[in-house]
Design a protein around this motif. Sequence first.
Motif, short mmCIF file in Angstrom:
data_model
loop_
_atom_site.label_atom_id
_atom_site.label_comp_id
_atom_site.label_asym_id
_atom_site.label_seq_id
_atom_site.Cartn_x
_atom_site.Cartn_y
_atom_site.Cartn_z
N PHE A 379 14.69 -30.57 -64.49
CA PHE A 379 14.27 -31.07 -63.02
C PHE A 379 15.21 -32.42 -62.46
N LEU A 380 15.96 -32.94 -63.59
CA LEU A 380 16.70 -34.06 -63.26
C LEU A 380 18.06 -33.80 -62.66
N ARG A 381 18.38 -34.69 -61.92
CA ARG A 381 19.88 -34.54 -61.38
C ARG A 381 20.72 -35.83 -61.68
N LEU A 402 20.27 -35.30 -70.51
CA LEU A 402 20.17 -36.06 -69.35
C LEU A 402 21.75 -35.61 -68.62
N PRO A 403 21.68 -35.63 -67.10
CA PRO A 403 22.87 -35.24 -66.48
C PRO A 403 23.60 -36.44 -66.42
N LEU A 404 24.90 -36.25 -65.96
CA LEU A 404 25.84 -37.53 -65.82
C LEU A 404 25.29 -38.64 -64.85
N HIS A 405 25.40 -39.93 -65.40
CA HIS A 405 24.90 -41.11 -64.73
C HIS A 405 23.56 -41.18 -64.73
N THR A 406 22.77 -40.70 -65.44
CA THR A 406 21.09 -40.64 -65.49
C THR A 406 21.00 -41.93 -66.83
N ALA A 446 19.55 -39.91 -55.65
CA ALA A 446 18.91 -40.17 -56.96
C ALA A 446 17.25 -40.32 -56.70
N ARG A 447 16.75 -40.25 -57.87
CA ARG A 447 15.13 -40.65 -58.03
C ARG A 447 15.05 -41.33 -59.11
N THR A 448 13.92 -41.91 -59.11
CA THR A 448 13.24 -42.47 -60.37
C THR A 448 12.05 -41.82 -60.71
N VAL A 449 12.01 -41.39 -62.00
CA VAL A 449 11.12 -40.28 -62.42
C VAL A 449 10.25 -41.05 -63.64
N LEU A 450 9.11 -41.20 -63.48
CA LEU A 450 8.31 -41.95 -64.52
C LEU A 450 7.51 -41.05 -65.04
N ASP A 528 2.39 -23.68 -63.95
CA ASP A 528 2.30 -24.66 -63.14
C ASP A 528 3.32 -25.38 -63.07
N LEU A 529 4.12 -25.85 -64.46
CA LEU A 529 5.11 -26.34 -64.50
C LEU A 529 6.44 -25.94 -63.62
N GLU A 530 6.86 -24.80 -63.85
CA GLU A 530 7.78 -24.29 -63.05
C GLU A 530 7.62 -24.42 -61.80
N LYS A 531 6.25 -23.97 -61.21
CA LYS A 531 6.00 -24.07 -59.88
C LYS A 531 6.09 -25.36 -59.15
N VAL A 532 5.79 -26.38 -59.84
CA VAL A 532 5.66 -27.83 -59.47
C VAL A 532 7.05 -28.43 -59.36
N PHE A 533 7.83 -28.35 -60.41
CA PHE A 533 8.77 -28.89 -60.71
C PHE A 533 10.16 -28.39 -59.87
N THR A 534 9.56 -27.11 -59.16
CA THR A 534 10.80 -26.32 -58.26
C THR A 534 10.42 -26.70 -56.97
N ASP A 535 9.31 -27.19 -56.58
CA ASP A 535 8.61 -27.32 -55.27
C ASP A 535 9.76 -28.33 -54.48
N GLU A 536 10.02 -27.78 -53.39
CA GLU A 536 11.13 -28.53 -52.51
C GLU A 536 10.37 -30.18 -52.06
N LYS A 537 9.19 -29.96 -51.68
CA LYS A 537 8.70 -31.18 -51.59
C LYS A 537 8.61 -32.34 -52.70
N LEU A 538 8.60 -31.76 -53.63
CA LEU A 538 8.47 -32.79 -55.04
C LEU A 538 10.13 -33.13 -55.25
N VAL A 539 11.05 -32.06 -55.48
CA VAL A 539 12.35 -32.22 -55.72
C VAL A 539 13.23 -33.08 -54.80
N ASN A 540 12.88 -32.88 -53.44
CA ASN A 540 13.86 -33.25 -52.53
C ASN A 540 12.97 -34.32 -51.52
#
Length: 579
Positions: A379-381, A402-406, A446-450, A528-540
């Motif tokens: 999910f991270l970028r 973790l990706p770069l600069h995360t 970038a996002r903050t993911v808690l 559910d995890l895949e469905k939610v974590f790839t949901d465009e509304k959540l991701v972007n």
Amino acid sequence: MPGTVKLATYLYQRLRQLGVDSLHGVPGDFNLTLLDYVEPAGLRWVGSANELNAAYAADGYSRVKGVGALVTTFGVGELSAINAIAGAFSERAAVVHIVGIPARPLQDGQVLVHHTLKDGNFTRFSQAHALFTVAQARLWDPRTSAEQIDECLRQCLHHSRPVYIEVPVDLVSAPLDASRLEQPLQRIPSEPVGNCDRVVASVLEKIHSAKQPLILFDGESRGMGIVEEVQALTKTTGWPTWATCFSKGLLDETASNFHGIYKGKWDEESIKTFFSEADLILCFGPHFSTTNSYGGTAIPNASTTISLSYTEANVCGELFRDVPGKFLATKLVQGIDASKIKKYEPYPELPRDYLIPYADVVSDEPLTHDRLWQTVGNFLRPGDILMGETGTCANGVRVTPLPLHTRLFTAVTWLSIGYMLPAAQGAALAQQELMDSNKYHGIKDARTVLFIGDGSFQMTAQELATIIRHNVNVVVVLVNNDGYTIERCIHGRSQRYNDVTPWRYLKAPEFFGAPEDHYTATIRTWRDLEKVFTDEKLVNGTGLRMVELFLDRDDAPQGPIQDYMTWQKAGNGIMEEKE
């Protein structure tokens, strides 16, 4: 008066010069006139639900931008914040705590005003703060106030720890010399007190002669200002490099010689063997609390370790005082001869953090900590801030690639549950300011993911309202495992004191003022995890998005707390009894 500036303006302009663009806090009758000058000075007033949350948020902000600040009122306000100030002191966060206090005539007359202990003593609260700050300023004379402010801020930056500034109501608009603001704040130099040539030569000799060296990077390196130097050393040497919980995310984790967090006795056998056989360990910014060092088992052997801290160097058991780590790290980057150092050819087979693709776990089975946190990495970028609240989340995110600069924020030493939600607000705000000013590695999305447990969330849930009001980009993943699982692991697996009242958590954004189209979702299974974590509304999406993720109350990540849980399931008591 020509050439003057009001005291409050002077203080706020200094903060702006240091990179502070937002000021956290709560209004109170002894700081209201101070707050009149916030927005005219070009600062954004954040405003939190309470002073504890404001201080947590200022702490999170400081860890992204280098320094944060908050304003509270005398007595009741500042004492509400003091728990967070102590945490910032413990974990080296540079926070400026400004307190509006009663006017000087009231204090001189020992008037029994409100917010006091009704004894005429106006210094009790400053005495308390002196225990948790590296410098304090009780502004009393306009002729010296600017100098006091500057020195407090210098100490804050130098030690990367909180400072405390008291501003009497009747001094808020006092005139100060404006010309001082034309000169940048002079930071304390990183040069050593004496001649350190022998130390530098000794360290370089050990580096050039080492046969099995490695690098262990810890979190105080950020406050020391040596992250870039250590990154250069890991690249120049190519030596196997590990982080700690405190430092994970500060270095480029995509580098082939980065191997994640060193877990001491809970690590892979090949890594434990590599550490035990190393003849040189370069350790930067050590912060060896039990939480950060896996109960002390990840502290390297002193006889083969060179440690660089704020003001000292420990060279294989020999301590050299007054040798700033910043100075020595710079000298090492400049002095290493790449032709003389150990080349790992072939490179040793050492495990690294790894991603688990969604396709490898998708099923209708309930989620478990096993594999969850390696999957979260999908999910991270680049540029994201990942936060794992004290508890099972903090232990889980340790293995997330973790990706770069995360960046990663996780439990280190203070472990005050509830910290992460307000800190996420502060960190996300700082992240957004850096992106807006093109100072965030060229990243704009970038996002903050808690990830936060249900028990911790209930401590500071009001800060959802602050996140919503300022429209910062935060994804809150509420881990619902039916109470204080981390405490159940340690002791009281079935005791009622580890229960929490179940809330309808996904109703919280609506209650705290989120727009009608706000995003919420529920995750119970891997599908559910895949469905939610790839949901465009959540991701972007933007602003607050909230997900409730369910885990079993007796499930815990691999490592110390899993061992605690296993021990209790066998019918035993507290883990320490076994040891």
